[in-house]
Design a protein around this motif. Sequence first.
Motif, PDB file in Angstrom:
ATOM      1  N   ASP A   1      38.117  40.341  47.807  1.00  0.00           N
ATOM      2  CA  ASP A   1      37.987  41.415  48.934  1.00  0.00           C
ATOM      3  C   ASP A   1      39.137  42.661  48.590  1.00  0.00           C
ATOM      4  OD1 ASP A   1      36.786  42.585  51.191  1.00  0.00           O
ATOM      5  OD2 ASP A   1      38.877  42.545  51.962  1.00  0.00           O
ATOM      6  N   ASP A   2      40.224  42.375  47.955  1.00  0.00           N
ATOM      7  CA  ASP A   2      41.232  43.070  47.661  1.00  0.00           C
ATOM      8  C   ASP A   2      41.110  43.758  46.239  1.00  0.00           C
ATOM      9  OD1 ASP A   2      42.448  43.424  50.178  1.00  0.00           O
ATOM     10  OD2 ASP A   2      43.294  41.573  49.864  1.00  0.00           O
ATOM     11  N   ASP A   3      40.911  42.740  45.180  1.00  0.00           N
ATOM     12  CA  ASP A   3      41.074  43.035  43.712  1.00  0.00           C
ATOM     13  C   ASP A   3      39.574  43.378  43.034  1.00  0.00           C
ATOM     14  OD1 ASP A   3      44.111  42.866  43.864  1.00  0.00           O
ATOM     15  OD2 ASP A   3      43.541  40.720  43.857  1.00  0.00           O
ATOM     16  N   TYR A   4      38.459  42.933  43.597  1.00  0.00           N
ATOM     17  CA  TYR A   4      37.253  42.973  43.036  1.00  0.00           C
ATOM     18  C   TYR A   4      36.402  43.171  44.145  1.00  0.00           C
ATOM     19  CZ  TYR A   4      33.681  43.568  39.453  1.00  0.00           C
ATOM     20  OH  TYR A   4      32.717  44.099  38.670  1.00  0.00           O
ATOM     21  N   ASN A   5      36.093  44.017  44.822  1.00  0.00           N
ATOM     22  CA  ASN A   5      35.164  43.977  45.754  1.00  0.00           C
ATOM     23  C   ASN A   5      33.668  44.682  45.437  1.00  0.00           C
ATOM     24  OD1 ASN A   5      35.294  46.755  46.505  1.00  0.00           O
ATOM     25  ND2 ASN A   5      37.178  46.323  47.499  1.00  0.00           N
ATOM     26  N   CYS A   6      33.169  44.996  46.390  1.00  0.00           N
ATOM     27  CA  CYS A   6      31.618  45.423  46.030  1.00  0.00           C
ATOM     28  C   CYS A   6      31.683  47.043  45.364  1.00  0.00           C
ATOM     29  CB  CYS A   6      30.704  45.651  47.383  1.00  0.00           C
ATOM     30  SG  CYS A   6      31.596  46.502  48.768  1.00  0.00           S
ATOM     31  N   LEU A   7      32.842  47.836  45.770  1.00  0.00           N
ATOM     32  CA  LEU A   7      32.989  49.017  45.243  1.00  0.00           C
ATOM     33  C   LEU A   7      33.452  48.975  43.678  1.00  0.00           C
ATOM     34  CD1 LEU A   7      32.620  51.825  45.539  1.00  0.00           C
ATOM     35  CD2 LEU A   7      34.841  52.142  46.453  1.00  0.00           C
ATOM     36  N   HIS A   8      34.288  47.989  43.513  1.00  0.00           N
ATOM     37  CA  HIS A   8      34.754  48.020  42.071  1.00  0.00           C
ATOM     38  C   HIS A   8      33.594  47.456  41.223  1.00  0.00           C
ATOM     39  CE1 HIS A   8      38.500  46.822  44.310  1.00  0.00           C
ATOM     40  NE2 HIS A   8      38.999  47.629  43.559  1.00  0.00           N
ATOM     41  N   PHE A   9      32.618  46.540  41.795  1.00  0.00           N
ATOM     42  CA  PHE A   9      31.517  46.282  41.245  1.00  0.00           C
ATOM     43  C   PHE A   9      30.585  47.428  40.923  1.00  0.00           C
ATOM     44  CE2 PHE A   9      27.128  44.130  41.174  1.00  0.00           C
ATOM     45  CZ  PHE A   9      27.240  43.533  39.953  1.00  0.00           C
ATOM     46  N   ALA A  10      30.328  48.234  42.146  1.00  0.00           N
ATOM     47  CA  ALA A  10      29.445  49.359  41.873  1.00  0.00           C
ATOM     48  C   ALA A  10      29.820  50.125  40.710  1.00  0.00           C
ATOM     49  CB  ALA A  10      29.385  49.981  43.112  1.00  0.00           C
ATOM     50  N   VAL A  11      31.198  50.491  40.449  1.00  0.00           N
ATOM     51  CA  VAL A  11      31.704  51.286  39.512  1.00  0.00           C
ATOM     52  C   VAL A  11      31.406  50.703  38.280  1.00  0.00           C
ATOM     53  CG1 VAL A  11      33.964  52.070  38.397  1.00  0.00           C
ATOM     54  CG2 VAL A  11      33.736  52.167  41.065  1.00  0.00           C
ATOM     55  N   ASP A  12      31.703  49.391  38.126  1.00  0.00           N
ATOM     56  CA  ASP A  12      31.195  49.029  36.631  1.00  0.00           C
ATOM     57  C   ASP A  12      29.876  49.001  36.306  1.00  0.00           C
ATOM     58  OD1 ASP A  12      33.974  48.025  36.233  1.00  0.00           O
ATOM     59  OD2 ASP A  12      33.529  45.842  36.721  1.00  0.00           O
ATOM     60  N   VAL A  13      28.743  48.839  37.432  1.00  0.00           N
ATOM     61  CA  VAL A  13      27.451  48.823  37.144  1.00  0.00           C
ATOM     62  C   VAL A  13      27.244  50.348  36.865  1.00  0.00           C
ATOM     63  CG1 VAL A  13      25.239  48.703  38.293  1.00  0.00           C
ATOM     64  CG2 VAL A  13      26.998  46.846  38.390  1.00  0.00           C
ATOM     65  N   TYR A  14      27.444  51.204  37.373  1.00  0.00           N
ATOM     66  CA  TYR A  14      27.272  52.608  37.407  1.00  0.00           C
ATOM     67  C   TYR A  14      27.632  53.073  35.937  1.00  0.00           C
ATOM     68  CZ  TYR A  14      26.613  57.467  38.094  1.00  0.00           C
ATOM     69  OH  TYR A  14      26.200  58.891  38.248  1.00  0.00           O
ATOM     70  N   ARG A  15      28.855  52.660  35.599  1.00  0.00           N
ATOM     71  CA  ARG A  15      29.462  53.067  34.295  1.00  0.00           C
ATOM     72  C   ARG A  15      28.467  52.458  33.138  1.00  0.00           C
ATOM     73  NH1 ARG A  15      33.619  50.118  33.936  1.00  0.00           N
ATOM     74  NH2 ARG A  15      34.738  51.510  35.489  1.00  0.00           N
ATOM     75  N   ASP A  16      27.974  51.197  33.304  1.00  0.00           N
ATOM     76  CA  ASP A  16      27.312  50.582  32.109  1.00  0.00           C
ATOM     77  C   ASP A  16      25.733  51.110  32.257  1.00  0.00           C
ATOM     78  OD1 ASP A  16      28.938  48.762  31.511  1.00  0.00           O
ATOM     79  OD2 ASP A  16      28.434  47.223  32.796  1.00  0.00           O
TER      80      ASP A  16
END
Length: 116
Positions: free
Chosen positions: A14-29
């Motif tokens: 929840d603090d270090d790799y939440n849904c928004l962190h994941f969304a950032v990675d996916v969008y970048r890919d």
Amino acid sequence: MLDLSKYSAKCYDDDDYNCLHFAVDVYRDITGKDMGIYVDDLLTGRTKRKVNTAKLKEFDQLDNPIDPCLALMHGKELHAGIYHQAKIIHITETGPQCVPPHIAALKHGRIKYYAI
């Protein structure tokens, strides 16, 4: 379609790799663009989770999703994913998921789409 297997080792935290962190990675890919600089303080951990409305106003809310775009789900808790190829790609405690919007809405609530 994006190969979700490359994310299989990602664990929701929840603090270090939440849904928004994941969304950032996916969008970048998908796009080669880093939206992280725009959403850095949009979401925080559950204990402090809220939408930074001033930050959110920097995005154009869409009447209909475009491919790809940010998908924010407004249910009991705010949840983020990326709309891509008619699916919502997001991560939960159980891991990465790629589901049609109506399925994501069942668990995570009303979906609003934003151009990045």
